[in-house]
Write a protein that holds these residues in place. Structure first.
Motif, short mmCIF file in Angstrom:
data_model
loop_
_atom_site.label_atom_id
_atom_site.label_comp_id
_atom_site.label_asym_id
_atom_site.label_seq_id
_atom_site.Cartn_x
_atom_site.Cartn_y
_atom_site.Cartn_z
N ILE A 189 12.53 -9.78 -11.59
CA ILE A 189 11.13 -9.14 -10.97
C ILE A 189 11.32 -7.52 -11.29
CG2 ILE A 189 10.03 -8.44 -8.90
CD1 ILE A 189 11.30 -11.11 -7.51
N ARG A 190 10.13 -7.18 -12.03
CA ARG A 190 10.20 -5.64 -12.45
C ARG A 190 9.35 -4.69 -11.62
NH1 ARG A 190 9.90 -6.48 -18.91
NH2 ARG A 190 11.80 -7.55 -19.19
N GLY A 191 8.72 -5.28 -10.57
CA GLY A 191 7.90 -4.26 -10.02
C GLY A 191 6.96 -5.23 -8.85
N SER A 192 6.50 -4.47 -8.03
CA SER A 192 5.41 -4.58 -7.18
C SER A 192 4.36 -3.56 -7.25
CB SER A 192 6.01 -4.87 -5.78
OG SER A 192 4.76 -5.28 -4.90
N ALA A 193 3.07 -4.04 -7.52
CA ALA A 193 1.98 -3.10 -7.37
C ALA A 193 1.22 -3.59 -6.33
CB ALA A 193 1.19 -3.34 -8.95
N LEU A 194 0.93 -2.46 -5.38
CA LEU A 194 0.06 -2.79 -4.35
C LEU A 194 -1.24 -1.99 -4.70
CD1 LEU A 194 2.62 -1.53 -1.42
CD2 LEU A 194 1.45 -3.76 -1.65
N THR A 195 -2.34 -2.73 -4.12
CA THR A 195 -3.64 -1.91 -4.22
C THR A 195 -4.48 -2.16 -2.81
OG1 THR A 195 -3.80 -2.87 -6.47
CG2 THR A 195 -6.07 -1.95 -5.48
N VAL A 196 -4.66 -1.12 -2.49
CA VAL A 196 -5.64 -1.10 -1.01
C VAL A 196 -7.18 -0.52 -1.43
CG1 VAL A 196 -4.36 0.90 -0.35
CG2 VAL A 196 -5.63 -0.60 1.32
N ASN A 197 -8.12 -1.20 -0.95
CA ASN A 197 -9.44 -0.93 -0.57
C ASN A 197 -9.73 -0.48 0.82
OD1 ASN A 197 -10.39 -0.74 -3.37
ND2 ASN A 197 -10.12 -2.87 -3.30
N GLY A 198 -9.73 0.48 1.33
CA GLY A 198 -9.85 0.91 2.75
C GLY A 198 -11.30 1.35 3.26
N THR A 199 -11.77 0.87 4.31
CA THR A 199 -12.78 1.45 5.05
C THR A 199 -12.48 1.83 6.34
OG1 THR A 199 -14.04 -0.44 3.87
CG2 THR A 199 -15.28 0.97 6.08
N VAL A 200 -12.31 3.16 6.29
CA VAL A 200 -11.87 3.83 7.31
C VAL A 200 -13.08 5.06 7.88
CG1 VAL A 200 -9.77 5.42 8.32
CG2 VAL A 200 -9.61 3.66 6.52
N PRO A 201 -13.78 4.97 8.91
CA PRO A 201 -14.69 5.77 9.27
C PRO A 201 -14.00 6.89 9.81
CG PRO A 201 -15.19 3.62 10.22
CD PRO A 201 -13.89 3.26 9.54
N GLY A 202 -14.69 8.29 9.15
CA GLY A 202 -14.34 9.57 9.90
C GLY A 202 -13.02 10.03 9.09
N MET A 203 -12.52 9.63 7.81
CA MET A 203 -11.51 9.99 7.40
C MET A 203 -11.73 10.31 5.88
SD MET A 203 -7.67 8.04 6.67
CE MET A 203 -7.11 8.80 7.96
N GLU A 204 -11.15 11.39 5.40
CA GLU A 204 -11.32 11.82 4.11
C GLU A 204 -10.44 10.91 3.09
OE1 GLU A 204 -12.96 14.46 2.98
OE2 GLU A 204 -13.71 14.99 4.98
N GLU A 205 -10.84 10.90 1.82
CA GLU A 205 -10.28 9.84 1.12
C GLU A 205 -8.91 10.42 0.76
OE1 GLU A 205 -10.75 7.35 -3.24
OE2 GLU A 205 -12.13 8.75 -2.62
N ALA A 206 -8.56 11.73 0.52
CA ALA A 206 -7.26 12.28 0.30
C ALA A 206 -6.36 11.98 1.38
CB ALA A 206 -7.42 13.88 -0.20
N LYS A 207 -6.70 11.94 2.78
CA LYS A 207 -6.05 11.80 3.82
C LYS A 207 -5.42 10.31 3.85
CE LYS A 207 -3.68 12.91 7.62
NZ LYS A 207 -2.61 14.05 7.47
N PHE A 208 -6.43 9.56 3.51
CA PHE A 208 -6.34 7.88 3.44
C PHE A 208 -4.96 7.78 2.45
CE2 PHE A 208 -7.24 3.87 1.58
CZ PHE A 208 -6.92 2.84 2.33
N LYS A 209 -5.25 8.44 1.10
CA LYS A 209 -4.21 7.98 0.15
C LYS A 209 -2.83 8.72 0.77
CE LYS A 209 -7.46 7.97 -3.66
NZ LYS A 209 -7.59 8.47 -4.88
N GLU A 210 -2.86 9.84 1.23
CA GLU A 210 -1.67 10.32 1.91
C GLU A 210 -0.90 9.36 2.73
OE1 GLU A 210 -0.39 13.76 5.00
OE2 GLU A 210 -2.06 14.52 3.49
N ILE A 211 -1.60 8.91 3.92
CA ILE A 211 -1.06 7.86 4.46
C ILE A 211 -0.81 6.62 4.10
CG2 ILE A 211 -1.65 6.51 6.94
CD1 ILE A 211 -3.47 8.92 7.87
N ALA A 212 -1.52 6.30 3.27
CA ALA A 212 -1.10 4.90 2.49
C ALA A 212 0.15 5.11 1.71
CB ALA A 212 -2.41 4.47 1.40
N ALA A 213 0.42 6.20 1.05
CA ALA A 213 1.60 6.53 0.53
C ALA A 213 2.65 6.45 1.40
CB ALA A 213 1.53 7.80 -0.33
#
Length: 146
Positions: free
Chosen positions: A98-122
């Motif tokens: 196994i060489r890796g795991s690739a996570l992909t998330v599409n989120g709907t989060v009312p009231g949140m900026e996309e940059a903040k969403f990416k930070e929390i997801a990381a």
């Protein structure tokens, strides 16, 4: 807390077959396992395999961790669509790895900026218990708003 699953295998690796007999929750059971399902069938329709089950565990763990962190920060997710893809490749010298795991998330989060969403997801990717268990492999994340 412990969780369990049971598998029965008969025969050799390439000519044998098995079944994921049961899981503690009862959600999974009677699923076929075979060499073909794991290493030959690109469609994934001939049965399950360990890598598919790892992917399911990783996607579920990450989605729960991210949902918790978003809600804890006061911006609960309306929805999180998460996919994990495990990369299984031939290993130098024989066998597979196994060489890796690739996570992909599409989120709907009312009231949140996309940059903040990416930070929390990381952060969620780093502290998810399954991510921690998979620390021997690279884990990537693509986070975006749906």
């Amino acid at each position: 807390m412990k969780r369990h699953a049971s598998v029965i295998w008969n025969g050799s690796l390439t000519k044998g077959s098995g079944r994921l007999e049961s899981t503690q929750s009862g959600a999974l059971g009677g699923l076929p396992l075979s060499f073909k399902a794991r290493f030959e069938d690109e469609t994934g329709r001939s049965g399950t395999n360990p890598e598919e089950l790892i992917a399911a565990a990783h996607a579920a763990c990450f989605s729960m961790q991210l949902a918790h962190m978003l809600a804890e920060g006061g911006t609960p997710a309306e929805s999180l669509d998460v996919k994990a893809e495990i990369d299984l490749q031939p290993k130098q010298g024989g066998g597979f790895e196994i060489r890796g795991s690739a996570l992909t998330v599409n989120g709907t989060v009312p009231g949140m900026e996309e940059a903040k969403f990416k930070e929390i997801a990381a952060k969620a990717k780093e502290i998810c218990p399954v991510s921690a268990a998979l620390k021997a492999i690279p884990i990537t994340l693509e986070a975006r708003f749906a």
